[in-house]
Design a protein around this motif. Sequence first.
Motif, mmCIF file in Angstrom:
data_model
loop_
_atom_site.group_PDB
_atom_site.id
_atom_site.type_symbol
_atom_site.label_atom_id
_atom_site.label_comp_id
_atom_site.label_asym_id
_atom_site.label_seq_id
_atom_site.Cartn_x
_atom_site.Cartn_y
_atom_site.Cartn_z
ATOM 1 N N ASP A 5 47.189 29.069 51.642
ATOM 2 C CA ASP A 5 45.756 29.216 51.454
ATOM 3 C C ASP A 5 45.388 30.605 50.973
ATOM 4 O O ASP A 5 44.235 31.001 50.985
ATOM 5 N N GLU A 6 46.365 31.365 50.521
ATOM 6 C CA GLU A 6 46.093 32.648 49.908
ATOM 7 C C GLU A 6 45.885 32.446 48.416
ATOM 8 O O GLU A 6 46.323 31.473 47.819
ATOM 9 N N VAL A 7 45.238 33.419 47.796
ATOM 10 C CA VAL A 7 45.125 33.450 46.346
ATOM 11 C C VAL A 7 45.837 34.695 45.880
ATOM 12 O O VAL A 7 45.599 35.779 46.401
ATOM 13 N N THR A 8 46.709 34.568 44.932
ATOM 14 C CA THR A 8 47.493 35.707 44.496
ATOM 15 C C THR A 8 46.727 36.526 43.491
ATOM 16 O O THR A 8 45.807 36.058 42.832
ATOM 17 N N GLY A 9 47.143 37.789 43.353
ATOM 18 C CA GLY A 9 46.599 38.640 42.314
ATOM 19 C C GLY A 9 45.202 39.131 42.613
ATOM 20 O O GLY A 9 44.646 38.915 43.674
ATOM 21 N N THR A 10 44.623 39.822 41.627
ATOM 22 C CA THR A 10 43.269 40.348 41.737
ATOM 23 C C THR A 10 42.500 39.965 40.502
ATOM 24 O O THR A 10 43.054 39.586 39.474
ATOM 25 N N ALA A 11 41.167 40.086 40.607
ATOM 26 C CA ALA A 11 40.329 39.742 39.467
ATOM 27 C C ALA A 11 40.510 40.756 38.352
ATOM 28 O O ALA A 11 40.727 41.936 38.608
ATOM 29 N N PRO A 12 40.412 40.339 37.091
ATOM 30 C CA PRO A 12 40.428 41.289 35.990
ATOM 31 C C PRO A 12 39.284 42.278 36.129
ATOM 32 O O PRO A 12 38.288 42.016 36.784
ATOM 33 N N THR A 13 39.423 43.414 35.473
ATOM 34 C CA THR A 13 38.427 44.467 35.645
ATOM 35 C C THR A 13 37.263 44.355 34.687
ATOM 36 O O THR A 13 36.287 45.078 34.817
ATOM 37 N N GLU A 348 32.355 25.655 50.548
ATOM 38 C CA GLU A 348 33.261 26.624 51.179
ATOM 39 C C GLU A 348 34.604 26.676 50.458
ATOM 40 O O GLU A 348 35.162 27.752 50.242
ATOM 41 N N VAL A 349 35.120 25.521 50.076
ATOM 42 C CA VAL A 349 36.465 25.445 49.504
ATOM 43 C C VAL A 349 36.485 25.802 48.020
ATOM 44 O O VAL A 349 37.440 26.425 47.542
ATOM 45 N N PHE A 350 35.431 25.462 47.267
ATOM 46 C CA PHE A 350 35.463 25.612 45.824
ATOM 47 C C PHE A 350 34.412 26.574 45.260
ATOM 48 O O PHE A 350 34.725 27.373 44.369
ATOM 49 N N GLY A 360 33.845 39.700 40.962
ATOM 50 C CA GLY A 360 34.990 40.600 40.945
ATOM 51 C C GLY A 360 35.519 40.927 42.327
ATOM 52 O O GLY A 360 36.210 41.936 42.500
ATOM 53 N N LEU A 361 35.198 40.097 43.310
ATOM 54 C CA LEU A 361 35.642 40.328 44.684
ATOM 55 C C LEU A 361 36.936 39.578 44.966
ATOM 56 O O LEU A 361 37.126 38.452 44.513
ATOM 57 N N THR A 362 37.828 40.199 45.695
ATOM 58 C CA THR A 362 39.023 39.537 46.194
ATOM 59 C C THR A 362 39.151 39.837 47.685
ATOM 60 O O THR A 362 38.661 40.869 48.148
ATOM 61 N N PRO A 363 39.783 38.939 48.460
ATOM 62 C CA PRO A 363 40.333 37.660 48.030
ATOM 63 C C PRO A 363 39.220 36.679 47.678
ATOM 64 O O PRO A 363 38.079 36.854 48.084
ATOM 65 N N TYR A 364 39.575 35.653 46.939
ATOM 66 C CA TYR A 364 38.585 34.659 46.557
ATOM 67 C C TYR A 364 38.212 33.754 47.723
ATOM 68 O O TYR A 364 37.058 33.351 47.854
ATOM 69 N N ARG A 365 39.200 33.430 48.542
ATOM 70 C CA ARG A 365 38.965 32.485 49.634
ATOM 71 C C ARG A 365 38.932 33.196 50.978
ATOM 72 O O ARG A 365 39.592 34.204 51.187
ATOM 73 N N ARG A 366 38.164 32.624 51.869
ATOM 74 C CA ARG A 366 38.073 33.164 53.223
ATOM 75 C C ARG A 366 39.455 33.078 53.891
ATOM 76 O O ARG A 366 40.111 32.044 53.834
ATOM 77 N N PRO A 367 39.901 34.138 54.543
ATOM 78 C CA PRO A 367 41.224 34.095 55.171
ATOM 79 C C PRO A 367 41.288 33.062 56.296
ATOM 80 O O PRO A 367 40.312 32.826 57.009
ATOM 81 N N LEU A 441 33.789 30.209 59.717
ATOM 82 C CA LEU A 441 32.671 30.288 58.790
ATOM 83 C C LEU A 441 31.814 31.512 59.076
ATOM 84 O O LEU A 441 31.697 31.950 60.219
ATOM 85 N N ASP A 442 31.227 32.061 58.035
ATOM 86 C CA ASP A 442 30.355 33.242 58.112
ATOM 87 C C ASP A 442 31.118 34.503 58.464
ATOM 88 O O ASP A 442 30.507 35.573 58.626
ATOM 89 N N ARG A 443 32.425 34.434 58.610
ATOM 90 C CA ARG A 443 33.232 35.613 58.908
ATOM 91 C C ARG A 443 33.338 36.477 57.651
ATOM 92 O O ARG A 443 33.478 35.968 56.553
ATOM 93 N N GLN A 444 33.302 37.791 57.838
ATOM 94 C CA GLN A 444 33.433 38.695 56.714
ATOM 95 C C GLN A 444 34.854 38.675 56.184
ATOM 96 O O GLN A 444 35.815 38.463 56.913
ATOM 97 N N PHE A 445 34.980 38.912 54.886
ATOM 98 C CA PHE A 445 36.309 38.940 54.255
ATOM 99 C C PHE A 445 37.026 40.231 54.587
ATOM 100 O O PHE A 445 36.425 41.265 54.775
#
Length: 445
Positions: A5-13, A348-350, A360-367, A441-445
Amino acid sequence: MSSDDEVTGTAPTSGAQPATAGADAGPRRRPRPASIPDGVLTVEDHLELILRGTGPLEPYDQPLVDSLGLPLVEDFVAGHDLPRFDNAAMDGYAVRAEDIASASAHAPVVLPVVGSVAAGSGKPFAISAGTAAKIMTGAAIPRGADTVVPYELTDRGTQRVSITRALDSGANVRWHGDDVTNGETVLPAGTVLGPREIGLLASLGAGRVPVRPRPRVVIISTGNELREAGQHLEHDSIYDGNSHMIAAAVRAAGAIAYRVGSVDDDPKAFRRLLSDQLVRADLVVTTGGISQGDHDVVKAALTGMDDMQFHPVAMQPGRPQGFGRVFDEGTPLIALPGNGVSAYVSFEVFVLPAIRRLMGLTPYRRPMVHAVLASDLTSPPGKRQYVRGFFEVTHRGAKVTPVGGRGSHQVGGLAQANALIVVGEDETALNLGDTVRTLVLDRQF
């Protein structure tokens, strides 16, 4: 956090175009569960389509307070020292430490007071050996002085001051550059600006900073049966809860929500409304109208567009999903199912990952977090189930308790939940005491 459930990498700049192929555009791959039927996408499949189709928005300089919660797109380098000049840390008297070296309560040192220095006076000041100047907190230290004696160690004299304790040189002085030095990188690119970071930037004179804008998200719910709050209800009509819920979730994610409300099940009317709304949309989110019914307006209106796809996803609730880029503008549109719980879980999921990618925020998904299950659960094979739960941390650790029913329409139970228990596609039974993956839910990233 569970690796699948992780997303790899970072957003382009930079750049507002859709993402191209690459590992950073989607979630980390895991083997496709054998229990998922052919023709059904995994959650990761559908999320990857969305993330590849929603590139980060182009950055520009924005007012400082408006940048709260947004990431810097470049390093911020200090243009001057903090403090900019030597100044008093408290109210008292500016002196030379050597002039009060013998001071004590029994044998005070008495010095003439040659002036007073207030913060922001704009006038340089100097003292000579054997004198003192009254000084206020934040005022520049006079030339010749190296120490501030607080009022508490004096008789607070105005013409002459009696000092009752010796102090080391530098006592109660804030030296220039002892916090930040000119040319120092104080915040690297990618730093998400919170109140403390904004306070620092303001102290360094930044009125605007380069960040990506908040995405403008247009929310449309569909269905002949929907009514606005306060309107008359026929025997088979209901109030439109989805557009309010999704608009609130968009705002909670830090984006700008434009709640259009509901549109009837008329494909032509839907297309006209959608076309009109794209002028203010970086992303469109619809609810309803994408299943197998005779009046599924979103599907009817958009099927056949080159970039629009509708397909089942191996999840419950939320099986029907859609995504594409619509009309000449190529605006990304995420089509969610119409039942309230399905719409919220799908957001929440998509949708939340898409909004974060646009910003431009990472991670994309809530941990994910791990918690102990407080009761037994069953789940059908071939579907990733998101079970409403109540998460809490007790003296024994984190636990999560299923709440409400399983129906995709049961928003009363959804309102009782603060978490989603994630049951894998090949997990058909979980027992009390098992450790389970949980989205808080509602937890900060």
